[in-house]
Design a protein around this motif. Structure first.
Motif, PDB file in Angstrom:
ATOM      1  N   SER A  39      -4.570   7.499 -12.372  1.00  0.00           N
ATOM      2  CA  SER A  39      -4.198   6.581 -11.293  1.00  0.00           C
ATOM      3  C   SER A  39      -4.890   5.236 -11.461  1.00  0.00           C
ATOM      4  N   ILE A  40      -4.246   4.208 -10.937  1.00  0.00           N
ATOM      5  CA  ILE A  40      -4.817   2.865 -10.898  1.00  0.00           C
ATOM      6  C   ILE A  40      -4.552   2.276  -9.520  1.00  0.00           C
ATOM      7  N   ASN A  41      -5.600   1.817  -8.867  1.00  0.00           N
ATOM      8  CA  ASN A  41      -5.479   1.125  -7.594  1.00  0.00           C
ATOM      9  C   ASN A  41      -6.032  -0.288  -7.739  1.00  0.00           C
ATOM     10  N   TYR A  42      -5.966  -1.060  -6.674  1.00  0.00           N
ATOM     11  CA  TYR A  42      -6.390  -2.458  -6.752  1.00  0.00           C
ATOM     12  C   TYR A  42      -7.834  -2.590  -7.223  1.00  0.00           C
ATOM     13  N   GLU A  43      -8.694  -1.678  -6.771  1.00  0.00           N
ATOM     14  CA  GLU A  43     -10.098  -1.775  -7.159  1.00  0.00           C
ATOM     15  C   GLU A  43     -10.333  -1.468  -8.635  1.00  0.00           C
ATOM     16  N   ASP A  44      -9.308  -0.891  -9.297  1.00  0.00           N
ATOM     17  CA  ASP A  44      -9.441  -0.553 -10.719  1.00  0.00           C
ATOM     18  C   ASP A  44      -8.950  -1.656 -11.650  1.00  0.00           C
ATOM     19  N   VAL A  45      -8.391  -2.725 -11.086  1.00  0.00           N
ATOM     20  CA  VAL A  45      -7.778  -3.772 -11.910  1.00  0.00           C
ATOM     21  C   VAL A  45      -8.721  -4.338 -12.973  1.00  0.00           C
ATOM     22  N   PRO A  46      -9.963  -4.734 -12.634  1.00  0.00           N
ATOM     23  CA  PRO A  46     -10.843  -5.285 -13.682  1.00  0.00           C
ATOM     24  C   PRO A  46     -11.122  -4.304 -14.815  1.00  0.00           C
ATOM     25  N   GLU A  47     -11.288  -3.035 -14.462  1.00  0.00           N
ATOM     26  CA  GLU A  47     -11.663  -2.031 -15.460  1.00  0.00           C
ATOM     27  C   GLU A  47     -10.470  -1.509 -16.252  1.00  0.00           C
ATOM     28  N   LYS A  48      -9.329  -1.351 -15.599  1.00  0.00           N
ATOM     29  CA  LYS A  48      -8.209  -0.678 -16.260  1.00  0.00           C
ATOM     30  C   LYS A  48      -7.045  -1.583 -16.655  1.00  0.00           C
ATOM     31  N   LEU A  49      -6.919  -2.752 -16.019  1.00  0.00           N
ATOM     32  CA  LEU A  49      -5.842  -3.676 -16.395  1.00  0.00           C
ATOM     33  C   LEU A  49      -6.351  -4.738 -17.364  1.00  0.00           C
TER      34      LEU A  49
ATOM     35  N   MET B 127       4.284  -0.819 -10.222  1.00  0.00           N
ATOM     36  CA  MET B 127       3.813  -1.370 -11.487  1.00  0.00           C
ATOM     37  C   MET B 127       2.505  -0.732 -11.934  1.00  0.00           C
ATOM     38  N   LEU B 128       1.563  -0.571 -11.013  1.00  0.00           N
ATOM     39  CA  LEU B 128       0.283   0.042 -11.369  1.00  0.00           C
ATOM     40  C   LEU B 128       0.462   1.512 -11.748  1.00  0.00           C
ATOM     41  N   ALA B 129       1.417   2.195 -11.118  1.00  0.00           N
ATOM     42  CA  ALA B 129       1.693   3.592 -11.482  1.00  0.00           C
ATOM     43  C   ALA B 129       2.233   3.677 -12.903  1.00  0.00           C
ATOM     44  N   LYS B 130       3.108   2.736 -13.266  1.00  0.00           N
ATOM     45  CA  LYS B 130       3.671   2.727 -14.617  1.00  0.00           C
ATOM     46  C   LYS B 130       2.590   2.432 -15.653  1.00  0.00           C
ATOM     47  N   VAL B 131       1.704   1.491 -15.362  1.00  0.00           N
ATOM     48  CA  VAL B 131       0.611   1.179 -16.286  1.00  0.00           C
ATOM     49  C   VAL B 131      -0.326   2.379 -16.425  1.00  0.00           C
TER      50      VAL B 131
ATOM     51  N   GLN C  78       0.853  -1.193   0.000  1.00  0.00           N
ATOM     52  CA  GLN C  78       0.000   0.000   0.000  1.00  0.00           C
ATOM     53  C   GLN C  78       0.892   1.248   0.000  1.00  0.00           C
ATOM     54  N   SER C  79       1.616   1.470  -1.063  1.00  0.00           N
ATOM     55  CA  SER C  79       2.523   2.619  -1.164  1.00  0.00           C
ATOM     56  C   SER C  79       1.936   3.657  -2.118  1.00  0.00           C
ATOM     57  N   ASP C  80       2.247   4.908  -1.873  1.00  0.00           N
ATOM     58  CA  ASP C  80       1.747   5.999  -2.719  1.00  0.00           C
ATOM     59  C   ASP C  80       2.849   6.381  -3.717  1.00  0.00           C
ATOM     60  N   ILE C  81       2.688   5.909  -4.934  1.00  0.00           N
ATOM     61  CA  ILE C  81       3.744   6.026  -5.948  1.00  0.00           C
ATOM     62  C   ILE C  81       3.319   6.934  -7.091  1.00  0.00           C
TER      63      ILE C  81
ATOM     64  N   SER D 279       5.141  17.559 -17.866  1.00  0.00           N
ATOM     65  CA  SER D 279       5.329  16.175 -17.442  1.00  0.00           C
ATOM     66  C   SER D 279       4.001  15.441 -17.362  1.00  0.00           C
ATOM     67  N   THR D 280       4.086  14.119 -17.491  1.00  0.00           N
ATOM     68  CA  THR D 280       2.934  13.235 -17.368  1.00  0.00           C
ATOM     69  C   THR D 280       3.163  12.356 -16.147  1.00  0.00           C
ATOM     70  N   VAL D 281       2.102  12.092 -15.376  1.00  0.00           N
ATOM     71  CA  VAL D 281       2.268  11.341 -14.130  1.00  0.00           C
ATOM     72  C   VAL D 281       1.280  10.183 -14.046  1.00  0.00           C
ATOM     73  N   GLY D 282       1.811   8.984 -13.841  1.00  0.00           N
ATOM     74  CA  GLY D 282       0.991   7.828 -13.518  1.00  0.00           C
ATOM     75  C   GLY D 282       1.037   7.623 -12.016  1.00  0.00           C
ATOM     76  N   MET D 283      -0.112   7.363 -11.395  1.00  0.00           N
ATOM     77  CA  MET D 283      -0.173   7.309  -9.927  1.00  0.00           C
ATOM     78  C   MET D 283      -0.820   6.009  -9.459  1.00  0.00           C
ATOM     79  N   SER D 284      -0.405   5.583  -8.270  1.00  0.00           N
ATOM     80  CA  SER D 284      -1.036   4.432  -7.633  1.00  0.00           C
ATOM     81  C   SER D 284      -0.823   4.517  -6.130  1.00  0.00           C
ATOM     82  N   ASN D 285      -1.871   4.209  -5.384  1.00  0.00           N
ATOM     83  CA  ASN D 285      -1.746   4.121  -3.926  1.00  0.00           C
ATOM     84  C   ASN D 285      -1.402   2.705  -3.513  1.00  0.00           C
TER      85      ASN D 285
END
Length: 489
Positions: free
Chosen positions: A230-240, A211-215, A13-16, A201-207
């Motif tokens: 941003s992509i978090n665990y709850e976004d995996v079905p929709e965004k990954l 890896m999710l921040a890069k995606v 659970q890191s804020d990246i 600059s462009t920023v990908g974010m994940s809490n």
């Protein structure tokens, strides 16, 4: 197929934030010329004076008008460099054809459109020293938001920042969610960078994890007006699981795609719902890692970046002209063998496998030379050169050469050696001490301080290449040693 059931509360659970400087080289040049990086048409090109000039970077407008041509040759442009006129030969190589196979000619409007933009396009040489200086300035700006040991710069224009310990400092209000706090801090970083440097600059974010921040950066941030996503665990079905091309996912190339397809895996959704045992049987530990990545799980740490256990140290270059003379070609190969040998010794390594690549000129109807030879462990310049030249002479049958590459693999510790009863150890020791002395002089006074007489010959490239940074022109500030920034394979 399986239905994965993860308890994501037990995962990282890191804020990246993954920050990418938009068209970095081109943006730096635009800012220095007083141009808007998002609107100007500009291309950074190495060796722009000839038809094989290499396009290193281009502005968003350039890409929109002429196509995304990064790391391609100037001959691929839809216009000629010398007069900015329409490139008919390039057009007819890839244009649409009618039902009879006849090429459809370009319209006058299209020709005028290309030529009009070509005339206002800036073609500039690379200035690597300048880009490094701006990169360092940006890193110092980011250090206002996170400690240095929580910043991992991935390359000269992008990197990870762990903001886990910073969010509440900048936005202490408990009513604001972690997701929104990360978005606000990332926005502040973007605004500071563009204010101080003019670079967007462009920023990908994940809490959750890097890896999710890069995606998030690769697939979503670049298409948003804010240039953040941003992509978090709850976004995996929709965004990954909805990523269309499986090769666009982190860690999957075309070769891996083919192996996955043999298992009936065609999408990220398929990968996430495949029994990990099947993946492990096919790919080993990497297969299990792919399974977890497809489900949004990543255990990597910004503070402890992954380093490969096996390295290849190499160097390649495109020659400024066609080399027809065998002796001139050998001078270049010897220089490269020595330069890469210096890097071996700096890393306190020896090589057990040498690789030589020789690419011929476009006018030559010849296959490139690829030669790999196993040798006894060594990092001595004279022995490396002897093996490389012997390999070249056994393969080369004439022809104009334009590209050369030398690399060493199968690396061992410098202390490792094979004992031979036939070696004269007094002579070998003298050679080792001479080489050590030369390295010490070069470390103190620069690589060019000790050179063979061939450095002054017509075909030599060693003096010119010591002025380069990362294989390209350092710019007006002058060159660096060059060796520590060369290409690493």
């Amino acid at each position: 197929m399986i239905e994965p059931d993860f308890d994501y509360s037990l995962e990282q659970q890191s804020d990246i934030a993954f920050i990418d400087m938009k068209s970095f080289y081109a943006s730096v040049e635009c800012v220095d010329l007083g141009l808007n990086p998002l609107r100007a048409s500009l291309c950074v090109m190495s060796h722009a004076g000839n038809s094989t000039g290499l396009i290193l970077a281009s502005s968003p407008t350039f890409k929109q008008i002429f196509g995304n041509l990064n790391v391609s040759r100037s001959r691929e442009l839809p216009f000629h460099l010398h007069n900015r006129k329409f490139n008919y030969s390039k057009y007819y190589k890839s244009c649409e054809r009618d039902w009879n196979g006849k090429a459809l000619p370009p319209t006058e409007d299209y020709i005028q459109h290309i030529e009009a933009w070509a005339k206002q396009t800036h073609i500039v040489p690379p200035r690597m020293n300048r880009y490094i200086a701006v990169n360092m300035e940006i890193q110092h700006l980011i250090e206002r938001f996170a400690p240095r040991d929580e910043i991992f710069w991935y390359s000269i224009d992008e990197g990870f920042v762990d903001l886990t310990g910073s969010l509440n400092y900048f936005y202490p209000d408990p009513k604001i969610s972690r997701r929104e706090k990360l978005n606000l801090v990332s926005r502040d970083i973007q605004e500071l960078i563009v204010k101080q440097t003019g670079i967007y600059s462009t920023v990908g974010m994940s809490n959750c994890n890097p890896m999710l921040a890069k995606v998030a950066l690769d697939h979503y941030a670049k298409h948003n007006k804010t240039m953040r996503a941003s992509i978090n665990y709850e976004d995996v079905p929709e965004k990954l699981w909805t990523i269309e091309d499986i090769t666009e996912f982190w860690g999957i190339n075309r070769r891996t795609k083919k192996r996955l397809e043999k298992l009936g895996i065609h999408t990220i959704y398929d990968l996430a719902h495949t029994d990990p045992k099947i993946l492990k049987d096919e790919f080993g530990v990497i297969g299990v890692q792919l399974f977890f990545h497809a489900n949004g799980i990543d255990e990597s740490n910004v503070k402890k970046p992954y380093h490969t256990k096996s390295r290849v140290i190499g160097n390649s270059q495109t020659l400024p002209r066609d080399y027809h003379d065998k002796d001139e070609i050998e001078i270049v190969i010897k220089e490269m063998a020595e330069q890469v040998g210096v890097r071996l010794r700096r890393d306190k390594k020896k090589t057990t496998c040498i690789f030589l690549y020789v690419g011929f000129a476009m006018t030559e109807d010849r296959k490139s030379i690829h030669s790999q030879v196993k040798i006894e462990p060594t990092n001595r310049t004279d022995l490396l050169t002897e093996h490389i030249i012997s390999s070249f002479r056994s393969k080369y049958k004439g022809g104009a050469v334009r590209r050369v590459g030398v690399s060493y693999s199968g690396l061992t510790d410098e202390s490792y050696s094979l004992v031979s009863l036939f070696d004269d150890y007094e002579i070998e020791e003298k050679k080792d001490k001479l080489q050590e002395s030369i390295d010490l002089i070069r470390d103190k006074y620069g690589y060019i301080s000790v050179q063979k007489a061939t450095a002054l010959s017509k075909g030599s490239r060693v003096i010119e290449r010591t002025k380069l940074v990362g294989g390209h022109s350092g710019g007006g500030a002058g060159g660096l040693d060059g060796l520590s920034k060369d290409e690493k394979w």
